[in-house]
Scaffold this active site. Sequence first.
Site, PDB file in Angstrom:
ATOM      1  N   HIS A  66      20.076  30.081  33.089  1.00  0.00           N
ATOM      2  CA  HIS A  66      19.897  30.475  34.486  1.00  0.00           C
ATOM      3  C   HIS A  66      18.414  30.819  34.674  1.00  0.00           C
ATOM      4  CE1 HIS A  66      20.299  33.204  37.981  1.00  0.00           C
ATOM      5  NE2 HIS A  66      21.517  32.702  38.175  1.00  0.00           N
ATOM      6  N   ASP A 122      22.181  36.594  27.502  1.00  0.00           N
ATOM      7  CA  ASP A 122      22.572  36.704  28.905  1.00  0.00           C
ATOM      8  C   ASP A 122      24.095  36.573  28.940  1.00  0.00           C
ATOM      9  OD1 ASP A 122      23.429  36.144  31.459  1.00  0.00           O
ATOM     10  OD2 ASP A 122      21.985  34.542  31.831  1.00  0.00           O
ATOM     11  N   GLN A 152      28.080  35.424  32.287  1.00  0.00           N
ATOM     12  CA  GLN A 152      29.284  34.591  32.427  1.00  0.00           C
ATOM     13  C   GLN A 152      30.259  34.777  31.266  1.00  0.00           C
ATOM     14  OE1 GLN A 152      29.908  33.030  35.129  1.00  0.00           O
ATOM     15  NE2 GLN A 152      27.897  33.009  36.110  1.00  0.00           N
ATOM     16  N   LYS A 190      30.102  40.323  38.829  1.00  0.00           N
ATOM     17  CA  LYS A 190      30.847  39.140  38.394  1.00  0.00           C
ATOM     18  C   LYS A 190      32.112  39.531  37.621  1.00  0.00           C
ATOM     19  CE  LYS A 190      26.649  36.335  37.788  1.00  0.00           C
ATOM     20  NZ  LYS A 190      26.551  35.482  38.977  1.00  0.00           N
ATOM     21  N   CYS A 207      20.916  28.018  40.339  1.00  0.00           N
ATOM     22  CA  CYS A 207      19.812  28.708  39.645  1.00  0.00           C
ATOM     23  C   CYS A 207      19.589  28.152  38.246  1.00  0.00           C
ATOM     24  CB  CYS A 207      20.049  30.216  39.572  1.00  0.00           C
ATOM     25  SG  CYS A 207      20.001  31.005  41.166  1.00  0.00           S
TER      26      CYS A 207
END
Lengths: 414, 134
Positions: free
Chosen positions: A128, A206, A209, A232, A372
Site C-alpha cells: 500500500h 503492515d 489487512q 478495518k 493505494c
Amino acid sequence: MTNRSGRDLAEIRADFPILAEEHHDGVPLVFLDSAASSQKPQAVIGAIADYYRHTHANVHRGIHKLSEAATAAFEDARRKVRRFINAESRREIIFTRNTTESINLVAQSWGRSQLKPGDVVISTVLEHHSNIVPWQILAEEIGFTLRFLPVREQGQLDLAEYERILREERVRLVTVAHVSNVLGTVNPIAAMAEKAHDSGALILVDGAQSVPHMPVDVRALDVDFYAFSGHKMLGPTGVGVLYGKRDLLQAMPPWMGGGDMISHVSLDGSSWNELPYKFEAGTPAIAPVIGLGAAVQYLQELGMEWVHAYEQQLTAYALERLSEVPQLELFGPSAAKEKGGVAAFRLADHHPHDVAQLLDAQGIAVRAGHHCAQPLHHHLGVPSTTRASFYIYNTEEEIDALVAGLYETLRILG
Amino acid sequence: MENLYREIILDHAREPRNWGVLDPADIDYEEYNPLCGDRLRITIRIGEDEIIDGLGWSGEGCAISQAAASMLGEEILGKSLEEVKAWTRDDMLALVGIPLTINRVKCALLSLKALMIGIYGQKIWDRMEMEDED
C-alpha cells in the site's frame, strides 16, 4: 466450524445496524468493501456513545472520578489489544491514528535516528502507498537505498531475490504487508522475520489487512514492529496501533512533542515519559480507543480462528462464482487458502469506475481504482481494478448478488 | 475519603521521616512524576556489606507521594542493597496500604522509582513496570 459465541450468521448480521438499511429506495445493501473500512457492530457504537454520555473527561492527569474512569477505560482497551495480538506488555501498544501513522512513526523515529547513507531498506511491489511513501520521503532526505521485492505470477513475493539482497547488501529494515490489500497474498512473515534477523535487519509489518481477519501473534511471528488500523476491524476511525518490541521502543526518540509524552520540561530541555506515552503526544483519541477495545472484544467472542475460517469459505465460494463470469480476469492467488478475503478483478476492458457505479445502482458496494497500490497495478499491467472484499457479516447470497450484478453490468456495457 | 487520607498517611506527610538530603552521598538521584510535576530527590549512603546506613530525601508533591517517600525511607534504612533490589511495585503499594485509583498509583510509586533508578539504573525500573503490568 461454529464460532465461539455459538451465534448464527443472521444474529451476527443483526449486530450491524447499517446492514439493515436500504442502499437505495427498495434496494438492500450488499456491502463488499470491508478491506477499505469495515462496518461497526452495535457493541462498538454503544461503547462510544456510553463513554461520551457517562464517562468522558481527559485521561491521565485528572484526580476526579470521571478522569479516573476515562483513564481506566482507555488503559483497559490497551490491555485488550495487547492480549489480542499477544504482545508481552501493554507498554508495547502505542495508539496512533491509523496504520499509516504507525508506519510513519517508525520511519520518523527509528528510521531517522538509525538509517545512514548506504543502508538498505527492503519493501515490496505489493505494498500500500502507506508503506512506500514514508520510506521514499526519508530516503530522499538521508540517502539510504530503497529496494522493492518483485512479485511472481500469482502474487507471491520473490523470496530468492529477498535472500539475495539480505545476503549481499547492508539491509537494516524489511517493511512488508502481512496481507496484500489488492491480491490478498498472505506473505510468509515468520520466515521473512527469521531471515531478516539472521542478517541483522529489523522487520516492520503492515497488518492492516491481517489483524482484522486472522489470528495474529506478534511474538510467534517474532516481528519487531507491527502496524494496524481500528476501522478495518469493526472499530471506529481515528485509532490505529503500533506494536513494537520494548527494547527498540525504549531506545527510540520521540517523533512528536507535546503534552503527555514528557517526564519533565524546563526551558533548557525536556525528558521523555515512559512507554507507551513517549509516543502519544497530546490528548489521545479516547473514545475511538475505547471503541477499538469493544471491537476487539467482539471479535474475540467470535474467535479469530472462526473469523479466518469463515472468510476463507466465503472467499473460496466467491472465487468459484466469479470464475464463471465471462470476460472476468481475477488477480492474485487462485486458491482461497492462500489469500485474504479480497477479490480484485477486471471485467472485459470496462473501467472499474463504470463497473462499480453499475453495481452500486444494484445495491452492491465495491471499491474501484488503484486501492493505494499504484506500483502493484503497474506491475499487473492495468491502471486499476474492481475489488470486492469480505468480512464476518457477508453471505454467499451476497456473492450471488455480486455475480448477478456483474452479468447485468456486462449486459448494459456490452 | 478517610480511607485515602488515613491518619498514618497524614502523619508521614506532615512530619516526613529522614527529610533533607545527605551531602556527600553515594547515591543522589532526582525523579519526576510526569502527570503532575512532583519532584523527589533521594540520597543514600552505603556502608559495609552494602547496607544502606544513611538516607535522606526532599521533594515537592502531594500528601500521598510525600508520605510514601517517608514510609519507604523508614523501611529500607538499615537494609542491604540486595534486599532493596527485590522490592516490587506491589510491595510499595502494600506499604502505602491505601486504595489508589489509576491516576494516583504513580504518586505512591514515585519514591520507589527514584530509589530503584538511582541505585540500579533505568533498566530495572522499566523491567519492574513491564512485569507488573498486563
